[in-house]
Motif scaffolding. Structure first.
Motif, short mmCIF file in Angstrom:
data_model
loop_
_atom_site.label_atom_id
_atom_site.label_comp_id
_atom_site.label_asym_id
_atom_site.label_seq_id
_atom_site.Cartn_x
_atom_site.Cartn_y
_atom_site.Cartn_z
N VAL A 110 0.87 -1.19 0.00
CA VAL A 110 0.00 0.00 0.00
C VAL A 110 0.90 1.23 0.00
CG1 VAL A 110 -1.95 -1.08 1.18
CG2 VAL A 110 -0.15 -0.01 2.51
N PRO A 111 0.34 2.35 -0.44
CA PRO A 111 1.18 3.56 -0.49
C PRO A 111 1.63 3.96 0.91
CG PRO A 111 -0.94 3.89 -1.59
CD PRO A 111 -1.02 2.57 -0.91
N ASP A 141 1.96 9.50 5.01
CA ASP A 141 2.77 10.72 4.97
C ASP A 141 3.93 10.77 5.96
OD1 ASP A 141 1.54 11.88 2.84
OD2 ASP A 141 1.32 13.83 3.81
N LYS A 183 7.19 9.36 4.80
CA LYS A 183 7.91 9.87 3.63
C LYS A 183 9.03 10.77 4.11
CE LYS A 183 3.80 9.83 0.75
NZ LYS A 183 2.66 10.67 0.48
N ASP A 216 11.20 16.24 13.21
CA ASP A 216 10.56 16.67 11.97
C ASP A 216 9.11 16.23 11.90
OD1 ASP A 216 12.76 17.92 11.04
OD2 ASP A 216 13.39 16.33 9.66
N ALA A 217 8.86 15.01 12.34
CA ALA A 217 7.53 14.45 12.13
C ALA A 217 6.57 14.85 13.23
CB ALA A 217 7.61 12.92 12.04
N PHE A 267 -5.94 8.27 -2.72
CA PHE A 267 -5.73 7.23 -3.70
C PHE A 267 -7.08 6.81 -4.25
CE2 PHE A 267 -1.82 7.30 -1.45
CZ PHE A 267 -0.90 7.13 -2.48
N THR A 275 -4.97 -0.26 -4.58
CA THR A 275 -4.61 -0.67 -3.22
C THR A 275 -4.45 0.60 -2.43
OG1 THR A 275 -2.29 -0.64 -3.79
CG2 THR A 275 -3.39 -2.78 -3.90
N GLY A 276 -4.86 0.57 -1.20
CA GLY A 276 -4.78 1.78 -0.38
C GLY A 276 -5.84 2.79 -0.78
N GLN A 325 -6.93 6.19 0.92
CA GLN A 325 -5.89 6.63 1.86
C GLN A 325 -5.42 8.02 1.45
OE1 GLN A 325 -2.58 3.84 2.56
NE2 GLN A 325 -1.24 5.62 2.73
N GLY A 378 -2.93 11.32 1.27
CA GLY A 378 -1.49 11.50 1.23
C GLY A 378 -1.15 12.90 0.76
N ASP A 379 0.13 13.21 0.85
CA ASP A 379 0.63 14.50 0.37
C ASP A 379 -0.12 15.69 0.95
OD1 ASP A 379 2.54 13.22 -1.19
OD2 ASP A 379 1.13 12.98 -2.85
N PHE A 380 -0.37 15.63 2.24
CA PHE A 380 -1.00 16.79 2.89
C PHE A 380 -0.10 18.01 2.70
CE2 PHE A 380 -2.11 13.13 5.57
CZ PHE A 380 -3.48 13.20 5.52
N VAL A 436 3.78 17.27 6.29
CA VAL A 436 4.21 16.33 7.32
C VAL A 436 5.70 16.09 7.10
CG1 VAL A 436 3.89 14.02 8.24
CG2 VAL A 436 1.94 15.28 7.31
N ASN A 437 6.49 16.06 8.14
CA ASN A 437 7.94 15.90 8.07
C ASN A 437 8.66 17.15 7.58
OD1 ASN A 437 8.87 13.39 9.02
ND2 ASN A 437 7.92 12.37 7.27
N TYR A 455 4.29 23.05 12.77
CA TYR A 455 4.04 21.71 12.25
C TYR A 455 2.59 21.55 11.85
CZ TYR A 455 8.45 20.42 14.40
OH TYR A 455 9.76 20.34 14.74
N MET A 483 -0.33 19.30 12.04
CA MET A 483 -0.69 18.16 12.90
C MET A 483 -1.97 17.47 12.45
SD MET A 483 1.86 18.21 14.81
CE MET A 483 1.64 17.09 16.17
#
Ligand code: HEM
Lengths: 341, 576
Positions: free
Chosen positions: A176-177, A180, A183, A270-271, B282, B287-288, B291, B293-295, B315-316, B327, B329
């Motif tokens: 699965v991907p 976040d 990454k 960072d996270a 996605f 799959t996933g 889900q 991502g890439d906020f 994130v990160n 950050y 959150m």
């Protein structure tokens, strides 16, 4: 390969199971090797009666403590012998060849998983197990160039069969991907170095266990029966020599673990906005670090060198395994990346 | 190791170090001896505290003491977990709480262990540092009379040319050895006597230096963490697309926890405006699926005397501004709701952050209207970005994107309980003094709205409108909000610096071999006897190889070396 309609991930799983099967064979070969080494000991018994003082070959039956010491001394120097000068144990050689073969399948399966997932193959429990065990075997095979540690072969292959087979059965998840928070370059570094540390600590653990067994045998040899204890131990270095080998691997593992701890803190900052927060996984990484610091200290403390420090090395590695399995699965925390639900 | 007389150039070790000679302890073992005065007691105690054994026991205690904090939820890491634990175990809770088991890492007992450990550490490191400082200046010790007693010892014989000055040859041979050793970064000292020339060499002082740097760095880390904590603050805020966070206590924060020495009045002045929030899902069938991502929170930041900057918080990848780190959150939807009174006058109109309840962003929000209507009004709403219907008939969200948004509202009237100034969370409604007018338990259905729709409130109170936010310039019909966490950590740089010096020190302490080497040339008639010997100070697996290597290289440079094959390592005759 004919088009079987298999996805790369399915092929990877197949490769992994093939590897598990071959590792099992390697395990058997190494186990036979240990048994045979001690058979040598029995056969040499007659020879020993002729050759009063010293056991005939490695593992020969000894009649005096001096002979026991001599056997061990020889075994110790054999451990550091160049590959060409090592004793030619047939079954051990088969074990190593099979391990190399299994390793190639294992590596291919792991890389295949990475390609299928389009990222490093260490992002959930199943993948940690794949990569972690690949590294354990890689370190073991790499170390063989320097030291003849084939007597650890059955331990290493046995451990890998259990961890890898167990992971493939219990932890497998489809690709699965990445979420976040994962990454990050720190996933690549932090987790990889942690696995590398584990590989060295595993070797240290195995040597510490043997050290304890050898120590016990040495005591029996002095007190009761010169030829007491498990017979294969007669072909191994002395408890002292095993201890200093264990220490050498443990300190390499410890350095990597220290780095894991720091890299984890950098990533956590960072996270999650703080470098340290006593999250469950952080706590266990810290506990393990402190245990190994304790082990290193114990080696330098009168009354603790030897048996007691070996126990610390063993407890340390049990904590590593505990951290990987029980803590990942059952403990609540921010590191919810096992991929299991 | 201890088969050799010690001298001042050895590292200082606590008396119970494994390499210490097994001499009887000079001071009495127990403090019960009547001769022991206060000073004696103190010295005894200090010696115990700074012994290897104490350090070891404290290390092990530290490891054990850290375990409960990973089993029982901690207030610092998981406050909700603690509340839950209390509900689940009402009887056990007070006992564990008394034992500080919900605050393990700040508890008296945990602190006692690490403080003792660090006192021991300091008490151990300071004398060793002084000692090492002197040792680094000391000359390598005198060459032992009998090198053959050492484990790692080799001999070579050199035939002298007829008529050669044997003494001079011996000196010349040792000169060569000295150069060779210098090249290997040994510190060398000559000890020549008549008929015997020798060089004594030592290397690897960095091993002890590294050890001391490592231990001192641990103290550094502890101090940096402690001192840094007092100057650290963390705060939370929530901003909706189009609105702005102002870094000031009165204006911006929903919660703020400062360290002891933080000056609350002079936070760095900056603002952060949320221009838009992006997230991708996605696709269904992948799959996933679903889900997120890439906020990415796209923001504009402003600082005094500077041009506004466009930035992205992911994130990160926190935003760094004014010495703070911001950050990302969390995120969610903030439907814009307008409430009008019975006459159609707007009482209030603003986005309301709805807190996500599941991965598909089924979200819960509360609206409190204290003034402007006949009675105080409370609304409890559910928002479903992509509405689906469960078998029970209830709504749920089946996807986090805005594919089919519906908002439902339950209406309460009565006393909101905020007039007396009691602080109340904006995310919960205390319904004790209120009457429920719609929803489950009443015979009126919950209000239900889609974007752009208005419905009347019951009892002629007025109306509520779910605004279509695109009309006011937001990218979507329902704006997004993000929750941000703002951190200022003054000590972190120092923690990192000390962590790095700790690792470097550790590398030196564990892997630099500390060893002594001697090369001695003795005149024996028409031959020179060359002796090479090494002594490991601490763990040194390569010492034997180092001696062999030196012997090979050195004797290779000399003409007339004989019977190399016979020179055996530690010939029995040498041992007395
Ligand atoms: C926070 C607590 C401590 C930690 C994590 C720690 C960790 C370590 C580590 C990892 C080493 C191995 C590196 C090396 O050999 O230089 C070491 C060595 C050593 N530590 Fe510590 N230590 C701590 C406290 C102490 C204390 C309190 C003492 C004094 C009693 C001490 C005395 C020593 C000594 C003498 C060595 C050298 C051992 C040898 O000869 O090989 N340490 N320590």
């Amino acid at each position: 390969m004919p088009d079987t309609g298999m996805s790369l991930d399915e092929i990877s799983v197949l490769l992994v199971w093939t590897a598990v099967a071959i590792y099992t064979l390697a395990f058997i070969a190494y186990a036979v090797d240990l048994a045979r080494r001690s058979d040598l000991a029995v056969k040499a018994k007659d020879a020993a009666q002729v050759q009063e003082l010293v056991g005939a070959g490695a593992g020969g039956q000894a009649t005096t403590i001096a002979a026991v010491r001599e056997q061990e001394r020889r075994a110790s120097s054999e451990v550091s012998a160049a590959p060409a000068q090592r004793p030619r144990y047939l079954w051990a050689r088969m074990g190593t060849s099979l391990t190399v073969l299994a390793f190639l399948f294992h590596l291919a399966g792991t890389i295949g998983r990475g390609i299928a997932a389009e990222r490093v193959p260490w992002s959930n429990m199943y993948e940690f197990a794949l990569t972690g065990t690949v590294l354990i075997v890689a370190v073991y095979l790499g170390v063989l160039f320097r030291y003849d540690l084939r007597f650890l072969g059955s331990f290493i292959t046995g451990l890998v069969v259990v961890l890898l087979g167990g992971a493939a059965l219990a932890f497998y998840v489809i690709v699965v991907p990445l979420a976040d928070p994962l990454k990050s370059v720190w996933l690549v570094i932090h987790v990889f170095v942690a696995s590398l540390a584990t590989a060295f600590l595993a070797l240290a653990f195995a040597l510490s266990v043997l050290q304890l067994m050898q120590h016990r045998r040495e005591r029996i040899a002095v007190e009761r029966d010169i030829n007491g204890g498990p017979r294969f131990l007669r072909t191994l270095p002395s408890a002292d020599a095993l201890e200093s080998l264990a220490y050498r691997f443990a300190i390499i593992g410890f350095i990597f673990w220290t780095f894991t701890l720091i890299a984890g803190a950098v990533w956590a900052r960072d996270a999650w906005g703080r470098y340290w927060g006593f999250d469950t996984k952080e706590v266990w990484t810290f506990i393990i670090w402190v245990l190994y610091a304790g082990y290193i200290h114990a080696r330098a403390t009168r009354g603790w060198r030897g048996t007691r420090s070996a126990w610390l090395s063993i407890i340390g590695f049990i904590a590593v395994l505990f951290n990987f399995t029980i803590v990942n699965i059952f403990f609540k925390g921010l590191h919810a990346y096992s991929g299991l639900s | 190791m201890s088969n050799f007389p010690s001298d001042g150039s050895e590292p200082l070790r606590p008396s119970d170090h494994a390499s210490a000679p097994n001499e009887p302890e000079r001071e009495p073992r127990t403090p019960t001896s009547p001769r022991l005065g206060v000073v004696g007691w103190l010295r005894w105690g200090w010696r115990q505290l700074t012994s290897m054994r104490t350090a070891l026991v404290l290390l092990l205690l530290l490891a054990i003491a850290a375990i409960p904090g990973s089993i029982v939820p901690q207030r610092s890491a998981d406050p909700n977990g603690v509340v839950q634990w209390r509900t689940d175990n009402p009887d056990l809770f007070p006992i564990l709480d008394r034992l500080q088991l919900f605050d393990v890492y700040t508890s008296a007992w945990f602190s006692a262990i690490y403080l003792l450990l660090f006192i021991s550490l300091i008490g151990c490191v300071i004398p060793r540092t002084k000692h090492h400082w002197k040792a680094m200046r000391a000359r390598p010790p005198r060459t032992p009379a009998r090198l053959s007693r050492l484990d790692d010892h080799l001999e070579r014989r050199v035939a002298l040319a007829p008529g050669a000055d044997a003494e001079a040859e011996a000196v010349a041979a040792v000169d060569l050895a000295e150069q060779e050793l210098r090249r290997g970064r040994y510190r060398v000292e000559r000890y020549d006597r008549s008929g015997v020339a020798s060089v004594s060499a030592e290397r690897g002082y960095a091993r002890e230096t590294g050890n001391l740097i490592f231990h001192a760095s641990l103290v550094g880390v502890l101090i940096a963490v402690g001192a840094g904590g007092g100057l650290t603050y963390t705060g939370q805020t929530v901003i909706v697309e189009g609105s702005t966070f102002v870094n000031s206590l009165g204006l911006g924060y929903t919660s703020f926890s400062p360290g002891r020495f933080v000056d609350r009045e002079s936070l760095p002045p900056y603002t952060v405006t949320l221009d838009s929030f992006d997230v991708s899902y996605f696709p269904i069938g992948d799959t996933g699926q679903g889900q997120p991502g890439d906020f990415a929170a796209h923001v504009t930041t402003r600082e005094p005397d500077e041009e506004p900057q466009e930035e992205t918080i992911r994130v990160n990848h926190p935003l760094e501004i004014g010495g703070d780190r911001v950050y990302l959150m969390g995120n969610g939807y903030a439907p814009v709701l307008t409430i009008r009174d019975a006459d159609g006058e707007v009482v209030r109109s603003e986005p309301v952050a709805f807190l996500p309840q599941d991965d598909n962003l089924t979200s819960l929000g509360v609206i409190k209207v204290a003034d402007g209507l006949e009675e105080q009004l409370g609304l409890v709403g559910f928002f479903y970005p992509t509405t689906g219907v469960l078998e029970t008939g209830a709504y749920t969200s089946v996807h986090a994107a805005l594919l089919n948004p519906i908002l439902t509202l339950d209406v309460y009237v009565g006393d909101l309980g905020i007039d007396d100034g009691t602080p109340r969370s904006v995310y919960t409604l205390d319904t004790t003094d209120m009457d429920q007018l719609t929803g489950r338990g009443t015979d009126v259905e919950s209000l239900e709205l889609t974007p752009g729709q208005s419905v009347d409130l019951p009892d002629g109170l007025g109306s509520v409108t779910f605004e279509d936010a695109t009309l006011t310039g937001t990218p979507d019909v329902v704006p997004r909000f993000v929750s941000l966490s703002i951190h200022h950590d003054a000590g972190v740089v120092w923690v990192l610096i000390f962590a790095i010096t700790a690792v470097l020190g550790l590398l030196a302490a564990l892997f630099v071999p500390r060893r002594r080497m001697w090369v001695k040339a003795t005149v024996r008639g028409d031959e020179l006897l060359l002796e090479y010997a090494g002594l490991a100070r601490g763990e040194d697996p390569a010492i034997a190889a180092a001696v062999t290597d030196l012997a090979t290289r050195h004797s290779g440079m000399l003409p007339g070396v004989i019977d190399e094959d016979e020179t055996a390592r530690r010939t029995p005759a040498d041992v007395d």
